[in-house]
Design a protein around this motif. Sequence first.
Motif, PDB file in Angstrom:
ATOM      1  N   PRO A 100      16.963  16.207  -4.262  1.00 50.03           N
ATOM      2  CA  PRO A 100      15.782  16.335  -3.405  1.00 50.03           C
ATOM      3  C   PRO A 100      15.694  15.193  -2.387  1.00 50.03           C
ATOM      4  O   PRO A 100      16.124  14.087  -2.654  1.00 50.03           O
ATOM      5  CB  PRO A 100      14.620  16.282  -4.398  1.00 50.03           C
ATOM      6  CG  PRO A 100      15.163  15.646  -5.614  1.00 50.03           C
ATOM      7  CD  PRO A 100      16.620  15.928  -5.655  1.00 50.03           C
ATOM      8  N   HIS A 101      15.123  15.523  -1.267  1.00 47.86           N
ATOM      9  CA  HIS A 101      15.000  14.632  -0.125  1.00 47.86           C
ATOM     10  C   HIS A 101      14.151  13.393  -0.464  1.00 47.86           C
ATOM     11  O   HIS A 101      13.368  13.416  -1.406  1.00 47.86           O
ATOM     12  CB  HIS A 101      14.330  15.448   0.985  1.00 47.86           C
ATOM     13  CG  HIS A 101      14.301  14.769   2.304  1.00 47.86           C
ATOM     14  ND1 HIS A 101      13.227  14.036   2.715  1.00 47.86           N
ATOM     15  CD2 HIS A 101      15.206  14.701   3.293  1.00 47.86           C
ATOM     16  CE1 HIS A 101      13.483  13.553   3.924  1.00 47.86           C
ATOM     17  NE2 HIS A 101      14.679  13.961   4.288  1.00 47.86           N
ATOM     18  N   GLY A 102      14.340  12.334   0.336  1.00 48.75           N
ATOM     19  CA  GLY A 102      13.634  11.078   0.098  1.00 48.75           C
ATOM     20  C   GLY A 102      12.124  11.219   0.024  1.00 48.75           C
ATOM     21  O   GLY A 102      11.462  10.508  -0.744  1.00 48.75           O
ATOM     22  N   VAL A 103      11.568  12.148   0.823  1.00 47.96           N
ATOM     23  CA  VAL A 103      10.111  12.321   0.804  1.00 47.96           C
ATOM     24  C   VAL A 103       9.662  12.840  -0.570  1.00 47.96           C
ATOM     25  O   VAL A 103       8.676  12.364  -1.136  1.00 47.96           O
ATOM     26  CB  VAL A 103       9.668  13.299   1.918  1.00 47.96           C
ATOM     27  CG1 VAL A 103       8.181  13.580   1.816  1.00 47.96           C
ATOM     28  CG2 VAL A 103      10.004  12.728   3.286  1.00 47.96           C
ATOM     29  N   LEU A 113       9.864   1.233  -0.656  1.00 43.25           N
ATOM     30  CA  LEU A 113      10.231   0.761   0.680  1.00 43.25           C
ATOM     31  C   LEU A 113      11.263   1.731   1.240  1.00 43.25           C
ATOM     32  O   LEU A 113      12.322   1.930   0.661  1.00 43.25           O
ATOM     33  CB  LEU A 113      10.826  -0.655   0.605  1.00 43.25           C
ATOM     34  CG  LEU A 113      11.444  -1.187   1.902  1.00 43.25           C
ATOM     35  CD1 LEU A 113      10.392  -1.378   2.984  1.00 43.25           C
ATOM     36  CD2 LEU A 113      12.180  -2.505   1.656  1.00 43.25           C
ATOM     37  N   ILE A 114      10.922   2.340   2.360  1.00 49.98           N
ATOM     38  CA  ILE A 114      11.826   3.304   2.989  1.00 49.98           C
ATOM     39  C   ILE A 114      12.785   2.537   3.904  1.00 49.98           C
ATOM     40  O   ILE A 114      12.357   1.717   4.717  1.00 49.98           O
ATOM     41  CB  ILE A 114      11.032   4.324   3.827  1.00 49.98           C
ATOM     42  CG1 ILE A 114      10.062   5.101   2.949  1.00 49.98           C
ATOM     43  CG2 ILE A 114      11.972   5.237   4.581  1.00 49.98           C
ATOM     44  CD1 ILE A 114      10.714   5.974   1.918  1.00 49.98           C
ATOM     45  N   LEU A 115      14.064   2.847   3.730  1.00 47.95           N
ATOM     46  CA  LEU A 115      15.082   2.240   4.570  1.00 47.95           C
ATOM     47  C   LEU A 115      15.791   3.414   5.219  1.00 47.95           C
ATOM     48  O   LEU A 115      16.494   4.157   4.546  1.00 47.95           O
ATOM     49  CB  LEU A 115      16.035   1.457   3.666  1.00 47.95           C
ATOM     50  CG  LEU A 115      16.886   0.362   4.271  1.00 47.95           C
ATOM     51  CD1 LEU A 115      16.023  -0.638   4.999  1.00 47.95           C
ATOM     52  CD2 LEU A 115      17.693  -0.318   3.187  1.00 47.95           C
ATOM     53  N   SER A 116      15.568   3.612   6.515  1.00 46.90           N
ATOM     54  CA  SER A 116      16.115   4.826   7.125  1.00 46.90           C
ATOM     55  C   SER A 116      17.019   4.475   8.294  1.00 46.90           C
ATOM     56  O   SER A 116      16.746   3.550   9.052  1.00 46.90           O
ATOM     57  CB  SER A 116      14.969   5.724   7.591  1.00 46.90           C
ATOM     58  OG  SER A 116      15.456   6.702   8.466  1.00 46.90           O
ATOM     59  N   LEU A 174       6.865   9.650   8.557  1.00 46.64           N
ATOM     60  CA  LEU A 174       5.434   9.852   8.376  1.00 46.64           C
ATOM     61  C   LEU A 174       5.156  10.557   7.041  1.00 46.64           C
ATOM     62  O   LEU A 174       4.245  10.184   6.308  1.00 46.64           O
ATOM     63  CB  LEU A 174       4.888  10.679   9.545  1.00 46.64           C
ATOM     64  CG  LEU A 174       3.379  10.677   9.712  1.00 46.64           C
ATOM     65  CD1 LEU A 174       2.858   9.270   9.895  1.00 46.64           C
ATOM     66  CD2 LEU A 174       2.983  11.534  10.904  1.00 46.64           C
ATOM     67  N   ALA A 175       5.985  11.552   6.734  1.00 50.63           N
ATOM     68  CA  ALA A 175       5.802  12.284   5.473  1.00 50.63           C
ATOM     69  C   ALA A 175       5.990  11.355   4.278  1.00 50.63           C
ATOM     70  O   ALA A 175       5.255  11.436   3.296  1.00 50.63           O
ATOM     71  CB  ALA A 175       6.786  13.455   5.402  1.00 50.63           C
ATOM     72  N   ALA A 233       4.830   5.890   0.218  1.00 56.27           N
ATOM     73  CA  ALA A 233       5.625   4.698   0.538  1.00 56.27           C
ATOM     74  C   ALA A 233       4.730   3.683   1.245  1.00 56.27           C
ATOM     75  O   ALA A 233       3.849   4.064   2.006  1.00 56.27           O
ATOM     76  CB  ALA A 233       6.803   5.075   1.421  1.00 56.27           C
ATOM     77  N   THR A 234       4.963   2.400   0.983  1.00 52.26           N
ATOM     78  CA  THR A 234       4.123   1.394   1.632  1.00 52.26           C
ATOM     79  C   THR A 234       4.926   0.479   2.540  1.00 52.26           C
ATOM     80  O   THR A 234       4.394  -0.482   3.083  1.00 52.26           O
ATOM     81  CB  THR A 234       3.349   0.548   0.610  1.00 52.26           C
ATOM     82  OG1 THR A 234       4.285   0.046  -0.347  1.00 52.26           O
ATOM     83  CG2 THR A 234       2.290   1.361  -0.087  1.00 52.26           C
ATOM     84  N   GLY A 235       6.196   0.778   2.685  1.00 49.09           N
ATOM     85  CA  GLY A 235       6.996  -0.035   3.591  1.00 49.09           C
ATOM     86  C   GLY A 235       8.040   0.820   4.274  1.00 49.09           C
ATOM     87  O   GLY A 235       8.509   1.805   3.713  1.00 49.09           O
ATOM     88  N   TYR A 236       8.362   0.443   5.504  1.00 48.41           N
ATOM     89  CA  TYR A 236       9.375   1.207   6.244  1.00 48.41           C
ATOM     90  C   TYR A 236      10.154   0.251   7.129  1.00 48.41           C
ATOM     91  O   TYR A 236       9.582  -0.610   7.799  1.00 48.41           O
ATOM     92  CB  TYR A 236       8.707   2.285   7.088  1.00 48.41           C
ATOM     93  CG  TYR A 236       9.591   2.837   8.160  1.00 48.41           C
ATOM     94  CD1 TYR A 236      10.764   3.528   7.826  1.00 48.41           C
ATOM     95  CD2 TYR A 236       9.302   2.651   9.509  1.00 48.41           C
ATOM     96  CE1 TYR A 236      11.594   4.024   8.813  1.00 48.41           C
ATOM     97  CE2 TYR A 236      10.125   3.148  10.498  1.00 48.41           C
ATOM     98  CZ  TYR A 236      11.276   3.835  10.143  1.00 48.41           C
ATOM     99  OH  TYR A 236      12.097   4.317  11.121  1.00 48.41           O
ATOM    100  N   LEU A 237      11.466   0.408   7.085  1.00 48.79           N
ATOM    101  CA  LEU A 237      12.335  -0.459   7.857  1.00 48.79           C
ATOM    102  C   LEU A 237      13.506   0.382   8.342  1.00 48.79           C
ATOM    103  O   LEU A 237      14.000   1.237   7.602  1.00 48.79           O
ATOM    104  CB  LEU A 237      12.861  -1.565   6.929  1.00 48.79           C
ATOM    105  CG  LEU A 237      13.138  -2.950   7.487  1.00 48.79           C
ATOM    106  CD1 LEU A 237      11.893  -3.520   8.138  1.00 48.79           C
ATOM    107  CD2 LEU A 237      13.609  -3.860   6.369  1.00 48.79           C
ATOM    108  N   VAL A 238      13.950   0.166   9.586  1.00 48.84           N
ATOM    109  CA  VAL A 238      15.175   0.857   9.999  1.00 48.84           C
ATOM    110  C   VAL A 238      16.352   0.028   9.506  1.00 48.84           C
ATOM    111  O   VAL A 238      16.248  -1.177   9.298  1.00 48.84           O
ATOM    112  CB  VAL A 238      15.281   1.068  11.524  1.00 48.84           C
ATOM    113  CG1 VAL A 238      14.402   2.192  11.964  1.00 48.84           C
ATOM    114  CG2 VAL A 238      14.971  -0.205  12.263  1.00 48.84           C
ATOM    115  N   LYS A 239      17.485   0.715   9.352  1.00 50.49           N
ATOM    116  CA  LYS A 239      18.627   0.041   8.735  1.00 50.49           C
ATOM    117  C   LYS A 239      19.241  -1.035   9.626  1.00 50.49           C
ATOM    118  O   LYS A 239      20.054  -1.821   9.166  1.00 50.49           O
ATOM    119  CB  LYS A 239      19.685   1.076   8.344  1.00 50.49           C
ATOM    120  CG  LYS A 239      19.331   1.774   7.048  1.00 50.49           C
ATOM    121  CD  LYS A 239      20.498   2.517   6.500  1.00 50.49           C
ATOM    122  CE  LYS A 239      20.199   2.982   5.074  1.00 50.49           C
ATOM    123  NZ  LYS A 239      21.255   3.867   4.568  1.00 50.49           N
TER     124      LYS A 239
END
Lengths: 379, 221
Positions: free
Chosen positions: B61-64, B80-83, B92-93, B99-105
Amino acid sequence: MSTREPVTWAVETTLFRGLAVLRLVMLGFAVVVTAVKWDRIDEPGLVVGAWVAMAAWTGFAAWWYDAPQRRTAVPFVVELALAVVLMRLTTVIHEPGHDLSTSATLPSFWVAAVVLGWGIRWGWLGGLASAVVVSLADLAVRPDVTQYALGNVFLLLLGGPLMGWCTRELKQMAEARDRAERIAAAAAERQRLARVVHDGVLQVLALVQRRGAEIGGETAELARLAGEQEVSLRAFVQSDAPDAPDAPDRAVDLAARLSSLGTATVTVSTPPGGVPVPGRVGAELGAVVGACLDNVRVHVGEQAPAWVLLEELPDAWVVTVRDAGAGIPEGRLAEAEAQGRLGVTSSIRGRMNDLGGAAHLTTGPEGTEWELTVPRGGW
Amino acid sequence: MSGVRVMVVDDHPMWREAVERDLTAAGFEVVATAADGREALARFPAARPQLVVLDLQIPAPHGVEVTAEVVRADPSVRVLILSASGEQDDVLAAVKAGATGYLVKSASREELLEACRRVAVGDTVFTPGLAGLVLGEYRRLSGEPPESDREAPRLTERETEVLRLVAKGLTARQIADRLVLSHRTVQNHVQNTLRKLQLHNRVQLVRYAIEQGLDEEPVDG
């Protein structure tokens, strides 16, 4: 079996189902037409036999023609032959002296279903050929060619080819629709695959950038290049719809347009799902933001970070461009203007005024911020 | 940051190892790794990580879905999302799913470690890009026709102000200075914006479940 049934088969099947109903109605009509002149019938056994044959074929055809691979020439020829034989019987069943010029044949309109079936299966030529055969059989029954007989023949000759022509058109439409659906499905699948591939490429670019920067030296340069490509590709991936060519009246996605200005040092933030704006607003705002970013590169530094924020408010589109430079020294703008140099600032203001919007400049030691507003009401 | 139990989920082996190595070197305890959503969900209960570092684009299943599922299983876990691609809808989903954190790789090793530390202690880590998305999402929700019994979540003026500044690239420290607030207060505002969005999302899911007759099991917030 992996091969799909051609859609044209489905069209034929549908039409043959309709025809099966029509055959049943025609059968009922044929029975009634002969029953009302029962007192003039000399061969009741033959008539009942004909009815049974017609009913049997009506049932058999409904089942047989439902499978595309069974719709070979043989059943159609058999059916046509049956129709001709039944029509020939018309001369035998009546009492002597019965006027056949204006009398219905034994199978009556039931034979029209045969002609329509030929039209569906073999096109307008098939429809015409079977109509000619049935017409000749009909005329052969008549001692005189009356208007009544001619009218029937005329309708048959018209109906057969017409059915063939309509069927061909329906088949072509079904094929076109099927082709379009397959193209759309293929495009969607391609897009899905592209996303997977893009993500893989982005992963590698990000990794090169990260590890390269840590190793240093010449590898750091590679890392920088990888980083630039990564940003471009990500901006591309994030703008899902291809941007329409510039047309003043056509809506463009301002979010996608601004995202394409993102670089390793320029961060672009937009609302989710795109921001459609009139073409002219998109083109002008894109150009103005580009000019603001050029200004940052010239006055703050080639590698100076900058941020672009697009907001879609109920009554306006707002784009903010911010840098973290030292700000524009007080009085410099006025001085430049006094010297007759209009410069970037006036150009930005002028372009925003042309759009019916406004440009607001805030500058200070923590940086410079342009807030570009275009009211939505006027567009 | 010794002792924080982390699970790293990424289908790219080199990335997974790089992140694992960096986290271990920085004193995190990597208790599990997973290459896809199925593995992640299978290993999550036994590993009991406090922090999940998650790539969104992983085999099903997908990360979301993984985010939603681990947060449901253990509401105290931080994600923490690392995309790599930062596809807006997905990001956004994921945030709405908990998720409470988001960072691009493309973030540097230091940025990643800093983000892990902050998310682990309950802070939110926002990129300007995510702030722009969240602002836009609130505006979209407020523009929708109001539902009969419930209002769309709204940002207070202060929260809007803070989010706009985040989206314009200011750090929490700079925002605190500009608005004359404490660093903590700025963090709280940012957290609140996410919490309201997540709550709205959860309420919608429950509503959907009730409407669809899927509420056989008791749902506790």
